[in-house]
Write an enzyme that holds these catalytic residues in place. Sequence first.
Site, PDB file in Angstrom:
ATOM      1  N   HIS A 272       0.897  -1.360  -0.001  1.00  0.00           N
ATOM      2  CA  HIS A 272      -0.046  -0.125  -0.001  1.00  0.00           C
ATOM      3  C   HIS A 272       0.936   1.413  -0.182  1.00  0.00           C
ATOM      4  O   HIS A 272       0.113   2.271   0.134  1.00  0.00           O
ATOM      5  CB  HIS A 272      -0.956   0.051   1.213  1.00  0.00           C
ATOM      6  CG  HIS A 272      -0.312   0.296   2.530  1.00  0.00           C
ATOM      7  ND1 HIS A 272       0.382  -0.512   3.463  1.00  0.00           N
ATOM      8  CD2 HIS A 272      -0.375   1.705   3.263  1.00  0.00           C
ATOM      9  CE1 HIS A 272       0.946   0.138   4.319  1.00  0.00           C
ATOM     10  NE2 HIS A 272       0.498   1.282   4.357  1.00  0.00           N
TER      11      HIS A 272
HETATM   12  C1  UD1 Z   1      -2.339   5.432   5.833  1.00  0.00           C
HETATM   13  C2  UD1 Z   1      -1.144   5.794   6.453  1.00  0.00           C
HETATM   14  C3  UD1 Z   1      -0.184   4.839   6.482  1.00  0.00           C
HETATM   15  C4  UD1 Z   1      -0.780   3.558   7.211  1.00  0.00           C
HETATM   16  C5  UD1 Z   1      -1.990   3.191   6.323  1.00  0.00           C
HETATM   17  C6  UD1 Z   1      -2.776   2.005   6.831  1.00  0.00           C
HETATM   18  C7  UD1 Z   1      -0.515   8.141   6.405  1.00  0.00           C
HETATM   19  C8  UD1 Z   1       0.059   9.087   5.732  1.00  0.00           C
HETATM   20  N1  UD1 Z   1      -0.616   7.227   5.809  1.00  0.00           N
HETATM   21  O1  UD1 Z   1      -2.086   5.491   4.559  1.00  0.00           O
HETATM   22  O2  UD1 Z   1       1.010   4.886   7.374  1.00  0.00           O
HETATM   23  O3  UD1 Z   1      -0.105   2.401   6.780  1.00  0.00           O
HETATM   24  O4  UD1 Z   1      -2.879   4.372   6.455  1.00  0.00           O
HETATM   25  O5  UD1 Z   1      -3.825   1.684   6.234  1.00  0.00           O
HETATM   26  O6  UD1 Z   1      -1.446   8.560   7.352  1.00  0.00           O
HETATM   27  N2  UD1 Z   1      -9.704   4.953   1.978  1.00  0.00           N
HETATM   28  C9  UD1 Z   1     -10.988   4.490   1.970  1.00  0.00           C
HETATM   29  N3  UD1 Z   1     -11.479   3.938   3.150  1.00  0.00           N
HETATM   30  C10 UD1 Z   1     -11.003   4.301   4.412  1.00  0.00           C
HETATM   31  C11 UD1 Z   1      -9.640   5.042   4.278  1.00  0.00           C
HETATM   32  C12 UD1 Z   1      -9.084   5.308   3.238  1.00  0.00           C
HETATM   33  O7  UD1 Z   1     -11.298   4.125   0.936  1.00  0.00           O
HETATM   34  O8  UD1 Z   1     -11.514   4.024   5.357  1.00  0.00           O
HETATM   35  C13 UD1 Z   1      -8.966   5.352   0.560  1.00  0.00           C
HETATM   36  C14 UD1 Z   1      -8.991   7.060   0.751  1.00  0.00           C
HETATM   37  O9  UD1 Z   1      -9.929   7.684  -0.026  1.00  0.00           O
HETATM   38  C15 UD1 Z   1      -7.768   7.014   0.050  1.00  0.00           C
HETATM   39  C16 UD1 Z   1      -6.905   6.008   0.311  1.00  0.00           C
HETATM   40  O10 UD1 Z   1      -7.739   4.797   0.951  1.00  0.00           O
HETATM   41  O11 UD1 Z   1      -7.906   7.175  -1.366  1.00  0.00           O
HETATM   42  C17 UD1 Z   1      -5.573   6.183   1.312  1.00  0.00           C
HETATM   43  O12 UD1 Z   1      -6.280   6.431   2.370  1.00  0.00           O
HETATM   44  P1  UD1 Z   1      -5.445   7.501   3.540  1.00  0.00           P
HETATM   45  O13 UD1 Z   1      -5.719   7.457   4.736  1.00  0.00           O
HETATM   46  O14 UD1 Z   1      -5.137   9.027   2.564  1.00  0.00           O
HETATM   47  O15 UD1 Z   1      -3.721   6.850   3.406  1.00  0.00           O
HETATM   48  P2  UD1 Z   1      -3.418   5.202   3.491  1.00  0.00           P
HETATM   49  O16 UD1 Z   1      -2.782   4.990   2.244  1.00  0.00           O
HETATM   50  O17 UD1 Z   1      -4.406   4.388   4.154  1.00  0.00           O
END
Ligand code: UD1
Length: 367
Positions: A209
């Site tokens: 990820h």
């Molecule tokens: C975040 C953390 C990372 C951790 C990871 C675990 C930061 C900078 N990064 O990254 O350290 O390892 O979480 O999962 O904080 N999304 C959903 N549903 C959700 C949450 C997110 O669909 O419940 C989607 C968002 O819309 C986005 C993507 O997932 O497009 C990334 O989510 P985001 O929280 O921005 O960062 P992660 O890549 O999950």
Amino acid sequence: MNITLVAGARPNFMKVAPIIRAIQQAQRDNKNITYRLVHTGQHYDKKMSTEFFEQLSIPEPDINLGAGSGTQAEQTAVIMMRFEKELIENKPDIVLVVGDVTSTMACAITAKKLCIDVAHVEGGLRSDDMAMPEEINRIVTDSISDHFFTTSKMADENLIKSGIESQRIHFVGNTMIDTLYQHLNKLIEPRICKEQNLTSGKYFLITLHRPNNVDNPAKLKELLDYILKGSEGFPVVFPVHPRTQKVLADIAYAHERLIQTDPLSYLEFIYLIKNSRAIITDSGGITEESTVLGIPCMTLRNSTERPETVTVGTNILIGTDINNLENHLKNLQQNIWKKGAIPELWDGKTSQRIVSKLISLYGGKNI
Ligand code: UD1
């Protein structure tokens, strides 16, 4: 004493759950300690958040800041604005932040600007890779925290090197491992095990990820092709993070041995780790869990902020040179892998040590 505990994204939930348990135990022991749980809402899906609260018996948050998706600057800004309001309305003695996600940094800054003490659980970790957003979050959070609860002596050294006095550094172990031990006898076999005839020790588990592994479709395809080539003869289970899901859908990636699923719940995911032949990942937390469970782990990164998983545990840093992966997979085919041991103080009692320390620092006299 009053603590505000912050949780925002999936890896935070395993870290706050045992701290809450330890606070509840201290309350039963008549210590004067209360807490408010703030969910920033950085992760909000059932699969990324709600199921973790249910399975880990985390109480309903006192408030959800509803940060939701966005760029990191957007998430940081929303969390800071809403957390500031929360702290003004409910001023604690200390704010406890865990891990290295956007929520960790945003809440640490907000608290400090209101002159509220901050303690960082998992302080002092460094990957020395400034291309990782988590590294920036760690450095910023550590540069303003008052107390540091660390998972390793290496983390202590990193903090000392950055000029922090040793009295503020508390080597206590790993709260995520507290959660692991507390749930080992409650694991749930995911549905795909029966559906796909997965047997213990006969499948690989992968997670990817990190933005630099998954955001570029060509890179992601190359990584998956390589993993599948090296794991010849075994199914490869891939619970896909939402970030990765979007890219995979764009390139419509499929392979007969690749079993893609939605993100799994905690109890299902640990079940899969515990029964896998080996793990290939770019996560940090999973290298800790596989170390404790004694499962071979290959990390697709050049550096790790958790070096003890390599020096003591079962983890090997593969780097981004994909050829390295092939050699290690060959060893694994012949059952050649280091045995590994459990790092110091990863004993399931870390949260108790954190709460005792907080009480000794901020008061929590018998009531
Ligand atoms: C975040 C953390 C990372 C951790 C990871 C675990 C930061 C900078 N990064 O990254 O350290 O390892 O979480 O999962 O904080 N999304 C959903 N549903 C959700 C949450 C997110 O669909 O419940 C989607 C968002 O819309 C986005 C993507 O997932 O497009 C990334 O989510 P985001 O929280 O921005 O960062 P992660 O890549 O999950």
